[in-house]
Design an enzyme around this catalytic site. Structure first.
Site, PDB file in Angstrom:
ATOM      1  N   PHE A  40      12.753   7.498  17.209  1.00  0.00           N
ATOM      2  CA  PHE A  40      12.717   8.956  17.107  1.00  0.00           C
ATOM      3  C   PHE A  40      12.626   9.303  15.610  1.00  0.00           C
ATOM      4  CE2 PHE A  40      12.573  10.622  21.387  1.00  0.00           C
ATOM      5  CZ  PHE A  40      12.470   9.405  22.041  1.00  0.00           C
ATOM      6  N   LYS A  55      -0.410   3.618  17.873  1.00  0.00           N
ATOM      7  CA  LYS A  55       0.851   3.111  18.440  1.00  0.00           C
ATOM      8  C   LYS A  55       0.684   2.859  19.941  1.00  0.00           C
ATOM      9  CE  LYS A  55       3.187   3.015  14.700  1.00  0.00           C
ATOM     10  NZ  LYS A  55       3.584   1.734  14.116  1.00  0.00           N
ATOM     11  N   LEU A 103      10.428  16.297   7.299  1.00  0.00           N
ATOM     12  CA  LEU A 103      11.403  17.329   6.937  1.00  0.00           C
ATOM     13  C   LEU A 103      12.424  16.846   5.904  1.00  0.00           C
ATOM     14  CD1 LEU A 103      12.549  20.148   7.422  1.00  0.00           C
ATOM     15  CD2 LEU A 103      13.946  19.169   9.267  1.00  0.00           C
ATOM     16  N   SER A 145       6.790   4.454  18.348  1.00  0.00           N
ATOM     17  CA  SER A 145       7.244   5.790  17.955  1.00  0.00           C
ATOM     18  C   SER A 145       7.368   6.677  19.183  1.00  0.00           C
ATOM     19  CB  SER A 145       6.195   6.387  17.010  1.00  0.00           C
ATOM     20  OG  SER A 145       6.372   7.783  16.867  1.00  0.00           O
ATOM     21  N   ALA A 146       8.251   7.644  19.083  1.00  0.00           N
ATOM     22  CA  ALA A 146       8.369   8.648  20.146  1.00  0.00           C
ATOM     23  C   ALA A 146       7.072   9.439  20.304  1.00  0.00           C
ATOM     24  CB  ALA A 146       9.511   9.600  19.830  1.00  0.00           C
ATOM     25  N   TYR A 183      -3.004   8.468  14.553  1.00  0.00           N
ATOM     26  CA  TYR A 183      -1.809   7.641  14.316  1.00  0.00           C
ATOM     27  C   TYR A 183      -1.120   7.319  15.643  1.00  0.00           C
ATOM     28  CZ  TYR A 183       3.079   6.549  13.406  1.00  0.00           C
ATOM     29  OH  TYR A 183       4.319   5.956  13.444  1.00  0.00           O
ATOM     30  N   SER A 204       0.833  -1.213   0.000  1.00  0.00           N
ATOM     31  CA  SER A 204       0.000   0.000   0.000  1.00  0.00           C
ATOM     32  C   SER A 204       0.864   1.258   0.000  1.00  0.00           C
ATOM     33  CB  SER A 204      -0.933   0.002   1.219  1.00  0.00           C
ATOM     34  OG  SER A 204      -0.183  -0.034   2.419  1.00  0.00           O
TER      35      SER A 204
HETATM   36  P1  NAD Z   1       6.624   2.653   5.190  1.00  0.00           P
HETATM   37  O1  NAD Z   1       5.275   3.139   4.814  1.00  0.00           O
HETATM   38  O2  NAD Z   1       7.751   2.890   4.252  1.00  0.00           O
HETATM   39  O3  NAD Z   1       6.568   1.078   5.521  1.00  0.00           O
HETATM   40  C1  NAD Z   1       5.420   0.468   6.048  1.00  0.00           C
HETATM   41  C2  NAD Z   1       5.095  -0.715   5.143  1.00  0.00           C
HETATM   42  O4  NAD Z   1       3.948  -1.405   5.664  1.00  0.00           O
HETATM   43  C3  NAD Z   1       4.773  -0.298   3.722  1.00  0.00           C
HETATM   44  O5  NAD Z   1       5.578  -1.050   2.822  1.00  0.00           O
HETATM   45  C4  NAD Z   1       3.291  -0.649   3.549  1.00  0.00           C
HETATM   46  O6  NAD Z   1       2.981  -1.034   2.218  1.00  0.00           O
HETATM   47  C5  NAD Z   1       3.125  -1.768   4.561  1.00  0.00           C
HETATM   48  N1  NAD Z   1       1.769  -1.942   5.104  1.00  0.00           N
HETATM   49  C6  NAD Z   1       0.957  -0.992   5.624  1.00  0.00           C
HETATM   50  N2  NAD Z   1      -0.190  -1.547   6.026  1.00  0.00           N
HETATM   51  C7  NAD Z   1      -0.096  -2.881   5.776  1.00  0.00           C
HETATM   52  C8  NAD Z   1      -0.965  -3.983   5.967  1.00  0.00           C
HETATM   53  N3  NAD Z   1      -2.187  -3.832   6.489  1.00  0.00           N
HETATM   54  N4  NAD Z   1      -0.557  -5.215   5.595  1.00  0.00           N
HETATM   55  C9  NAD Z   1       0.666  -5.399   5.041  1.00  0.00           C
HETATM   56  N5  NAD Z   1       1.526  -4.378   4.822  1.00  0.00           N
HETATM   57  C10 NAD Z   1       1.150  -3.145   5.189  1.00  0.00           C
HETATM   58  O7  NAD Z   1       6.964   3.255   6.635  1.00  0.00           O
HETATM   59  P2  NAD Z   1       8.296   3.209   7.485  1.00  0.00           P
HETATM   60  O8  NAD Z   1       8.787   4.591   7.633  1.00  0.00           O
HETATM   61  O9  NAD Z   1       9.191   2.168   6.978  1.00  0.00           O
HETATM   62  O10 NAD Z   1       7.684   2.787   8.895  1.00  0.00           O
HETATM   63  C11 NAD Z   1       7.691   1.448   9.352  1.00  0.00           C
HETATM   64  C12 NAD Z   1       7.020   1.399  10.717  1.00  0.00           C
HETATM   65  O11 NAD Z   1       7.722   2.263  11.607  1.00  0.00           O
HETATM   66  C13 NAD Z   1       5.566   1.881  10.732  1.00  0.00           C
HETATM   67  O12 NAD Z   1       4.841   1.067  11.616  1.00  0.00           O
HETATM   68  C14 NAD Z   1       5.677   3.296  11.267  1.00  0.00           C
HETATM   69  O13 NAD Z   1       4.502   3.697  11.915  1.00  0.00           O
HETATM   70  C15 NAD Z   1       6.827   3.148  12.238  1.00  0.00           C
HETATM   71  N6  NAD Z   1       7.501   4.429  12.511  1.00  0.00           N
HETATM   72  C16 NAD Z   1       8.003   5.157  11.463  1.00  0.00           C
HETATM   73  C17 NAD Z   1       8.614   6.391  11.716  1.00  0.00           C
HETATM   74  C18 NAD Z   1       9.148   7.233  10.590  1.00  0.00           C
HETATM   75  O14 NAD Z   1       9.376   8.414  10.805  1.00  0.00           O
HETATM   76  N7  NAD Z   1       9.386   6.690   9.396  1.00  0.00           N
HETATM   77  C19 NAD Z   1       8.725   6.873  13.038  1.00  0.00           C
HETATM   78  C20 NAD Z   1       8.221   6.081  14.072  1.00  0.00           C
HETATM   79  C21 NAD Z   1       7.615   4.850  13.794  1.00  0.00           C
HETATM   80  N1  UFG Z   2       9.256  20.654   9.519  1.00  0.00           N
HETATM   81  C1  UFG Z   2       9.302  21.826   8.807  1.00  0.00           C
HETATM   82  N2  UFG Z   2       8.869  21.803   7.515  1.00  0.00           N
HETATM   83  C2  UFG Z   2       8.416  20.680   6.901  1.00  0.00           C
HETATM   84  C3  UFG Z   2       8.385  19.469   7.643  1.00  0.00           C
HETATM   85  C4  UFG Z   2       8.796  19.508   8.958  1.00  0.00           C
HETATM   86  O1  UFG Z   2       9.705  22.861   9.328  1.00  0.00           O
HETATM   87  O2  UFG Z   2       8.029  20.726   5.714  1.00  0.00           O
HETATM   88  C5  UFG Z   2       9.735  20.656  10.908  1.00  0.00           C
HETATM   89  C6  UFG Z   2       8.690  20.262  11.924  1.00  0.00           C
HETATM   90  O3  UFG Z   2       7.955  21.387  12.337  1.00  0.00           O
HETATM   91  C7  UFG Z   2       9.544  19.631  13.027  1.00  0.00           C
HETATM   92  C8  UFG Z   2      10.712  19.004  12.266  1.00  0.00           C
HETATM   93  O4  UFG Z   2      10.740  19.662  11.015  1.00  0.00           O
HETATM   94  O5  UFG Z   2      10.050  20.649  13.867  1.00  0.00           O
HETATM   95  C9  UFG Z   2      10.554  17.517  12.035  1.00  0.00           C
HETATM   96  O6  UFG Z   2       9.291  17.262  11.433  1.00  0.00           O
HETATM   97  P1  UFG Z   2       8.914  15.831  10.826  1.00  0.00           P
HETATM   98  O7  UFG Z   2       7.541  15.950  10.251  1.00  0.00           O
HETATM   99  O8  UFG Z   2       9.996  15.354   9.945  1.00  0.00           O
HETATM  100  O9  UFG Z   2       8.932  14.874  12.110  1.00  0.00           O
HETATM  101  P2  UFG Z   2       8.042  14.933  13.436  1.00  0.00           P
HETATM  102  O10 UFG Z   2       9.005  14.903  14.562  1.00  0.00           O
HETATM  103  O11 UFG Z   2       7.041  16.001  13.420  1.00  0.00           O
HETATM  104  O12 UFG Z   2       7.230  13.568  13.301  1.00  0.00           O
HETATM  105  C10 UFG Z   2       7.907  12.319  13.326  1.00  0.00           C
HETATM  106  C11 UFG Z   2       7.142  11.244  12.565  1.00  0.00           C
HETATM  107  C12 UFG Z   2       5.830  10.969  13.235  1.00  0.00           C
HETATM  108  C13 UFG Z   2       6.028  10.667  14.657  1.00  0.00           C
HETATM  109  C14 UFG Z   2       6.788  11.791  15.331  1.00  0.00           C
HETATM  110  C15 UFG Z   2       7.108  11.505  16.766  1.00  0.00           C
HETATM  111  O13 UFG Z   2       6.889  11.664  11.260  1.00  0.00           O
HETATM  112  O14 UFG Z   2       5.267   9.823  12.631  1.00  0.00           O
HETATM  113  O15 UFG Z   2       8.050  11.961  14.651  1.00  0.00           O
HETATM  114  O16 UFG Z   2       7.897  10.398  16.850  1.00  0.00           O
HETATM  115  F1  UFG Z   2       4.811  10.528  15.261  1.00  0.00           F
END
Ligand code: NAD
Ligand code: UFG
Length: 336
Positions: free
Chosen positions: A177, A152, A199, A124-125, A148, A34
């Site tokens: 983080f 978590k 970001l 996630s944080a 979201y 997806s």
């Molecule tokens: P991503 O979207 O690249 O990877 C998630 C994968 O899960 C995707 O390949 C998607 O196709 C698959 N998926 C979603 N729903 C599904 C379902 N129902 N069945 C099977 N597959 C499914 O995201 P990511 O950045 O690699 O994140 C991985 C995990 O880490 C997620 O659970 C996300 O919430 C968590 N996480 C990510 C971040 C971040 O900033 N990237 C921060 C904290 C936690």
């Molecule tokens: N920011 C900008 N401009 C942008 C995007 C972000 O200034 O276009 C700033 C935000 O205000 C923040 C920093 O960049 O100060 C980081 O923002 P991100 O969106 O990259 O990350 P966040 O910390 O807001 O969120 C991330 C994940 C969320 C998770 C959260 C807490 O994306 O999924 O950390 O763990 F919930």
């Protein structure tokens, strides 16, 4: 014995699959594609010389998950699969609760049925909510400010309740983080659909000319330069934390939450300047209003990961930005 990696074609999953294959593990990936494609696995194969087993399936599909567990001798699950866009989750809460929470319940049910009780979960944080003061420690109270984050937090509650109910479960919930960066080869990296919310992908797309300029969300926070501070962590360091967590599961009776961060905070403008320095490209930006829901400063206390997992982040901000830039400049349109 194989490891099942849900969401293994995604950003963090594909980097973790590389590290697992390099360590000699047998890997089965389940993903419904997806938010990803199997092109990431082509690249994983280029990097490692190996291809994991791939099954296109939804974790909410109980029959499909039962087929996976009856076909492969799964020992441990790393559960990445989930929807992750905070803004989208406020528009589509039912999809987020269903996909993330129901999907995890189905997975846990099938794991229980097949007596597979070792799990590493992607938390996630965000579960620290908005009231705790950084550095964030695992023992702090948790809360959520959007659907979201609620998913978590709910999943963490489910995991703690499950582990309390049956001492055979060993579960580590890794609280990530801010993962950034890419594999050093430049072959895999973050490939967001549409306009990035986060970001680093946004800055990288400005750098390659796909987007005109960055909006810096607020410059009046109580931080070093007024812009938001986060704990950025290299995705390969995050991937290796999963290998350490799998190894540590044998020491865990129950469920443990563990932060995965560097313990260092970096501001938005520090990121922009570092990106400019590393890439040689000017990043156009404008100061915009604060983004609703954002907080000034978020960074980890990483002591538990250091002590319990024997894990330390090895890559610094230069590595993170250089690898982001290599991936983005070699693949300006992602995997397309
Ligand atoms: P991503 O979207 O690249 O990877 C998630 C994968 O899960 C995707 O390949 C998607 O196709 C698959 N998926 C979603 N729903 C599904 C379902 N129902 N069945 C099977 N597959 C499914 O995201 P990511 O950045 O690699 O994140 C991985 C995990 O880490 C997620 O659970 C996300 O919430 C968590 N996480 C990510 C971040 C971040 O900033 N990237 C921060 C904290 C936690
Ligand atoms: N920011 C900008 N401009 C942008 C995007 C972000 O200034 O276009 C700033 C935000 O205000 C923040 C920093 O960049 O100060 C980081 O923002 P991100 O969106 O990259 O990350 P966040 O910390 O807001 O969120 C991330 C994940 C969320 C998770 C959260 C807490 O994306 O999924 O950390 O763990 F919930």
């Amino acid at each position: 014995m194989s490891l099942l990696i849900t969401g293994g074609t995604g950003y963090i999953g594909s980097h973790t699959v590389v590290e697992l294959l390099n360590a000699g593990d047998d890997v089965v990936v389940v993903d419904n594609l997806s938010n990803s494609s199997t092109k990431s696995l082509d690249r994983v194969e280029q990097i490692t010389g190996k291809r994991p087993v791939f099954i296109k399936a939804d974790i909410c599909d109980k029959q499909a998950m039962q087929d996976v567990f009856s076909t492969y001798d799964i020992d441990t699950v790393i559960h990445f699969a989930g929807l992750k866009a905070v803004g989208e989750s406020t528009q589509m809460p039912l999809e987020y609760y269903h996909n993330n929470v129901t999907g995890t319940l189905v997975l846990l049910d099938v794991m229980k049925q097949f007596d597979v009780k070792k799990l590493v979960f992607s938390s996630s944080a965000t579960v620290y909510g908005e009231h705790n003061v950084s550095p964030l420690v695992e023992s702090m109270p948790t809360s959520a400010t959007n659907p979201y984050g609620q998913t978590k937090l709910m999943i963490e509650h489910i995991l703690f309740d499950l582990a309390n109910s049956d001492a055979d479960w060993s579960i580590i919930s890794l609280r990530y983080f801010n993962p950034i960066g890419a594999h050093v080869s430049g072959l895999i990296g973050e490939n967001p659909n549409g306009i990035p919310n986060n970001l680093l992908p946004f800055v990288a797309q400005v750098a390659v000319g796909r987007l005109p300029q960055l909006s810096v969300f607020g410059d009046d926070y109580d931080t070093i330069d007024g812009t938001g501070v986060r704990d950025y962590i290299h995705v390969v360091d995050l991937a290796t934390a999963h290998l350490k967590a799998v190894a540590a599961l044998s020491k865990v009776n129950g469920c443990m939450a563990i932060n995965v961060g560097t313990g260092n905070g970096t501001s938005v403008l520090q990121i922009v300047n570092k990106f400019k320095e590393v890439s040689g490209v000017d990043i156009a930006y404008q100061i915009s209003p604060r983004r609703p829901g954002d907080i000034a400063t978020v960074f980890a206390n990483a002591d538990l990961a250091n002590e319990f997992l024997h894990w330390h982040a090895e890559r610094d901000l230069d590595d993170m930005i250089r690898d982001t830039w290599r991936w983005q400049s070699q693949n300006p349109n992602g995997f397309e």
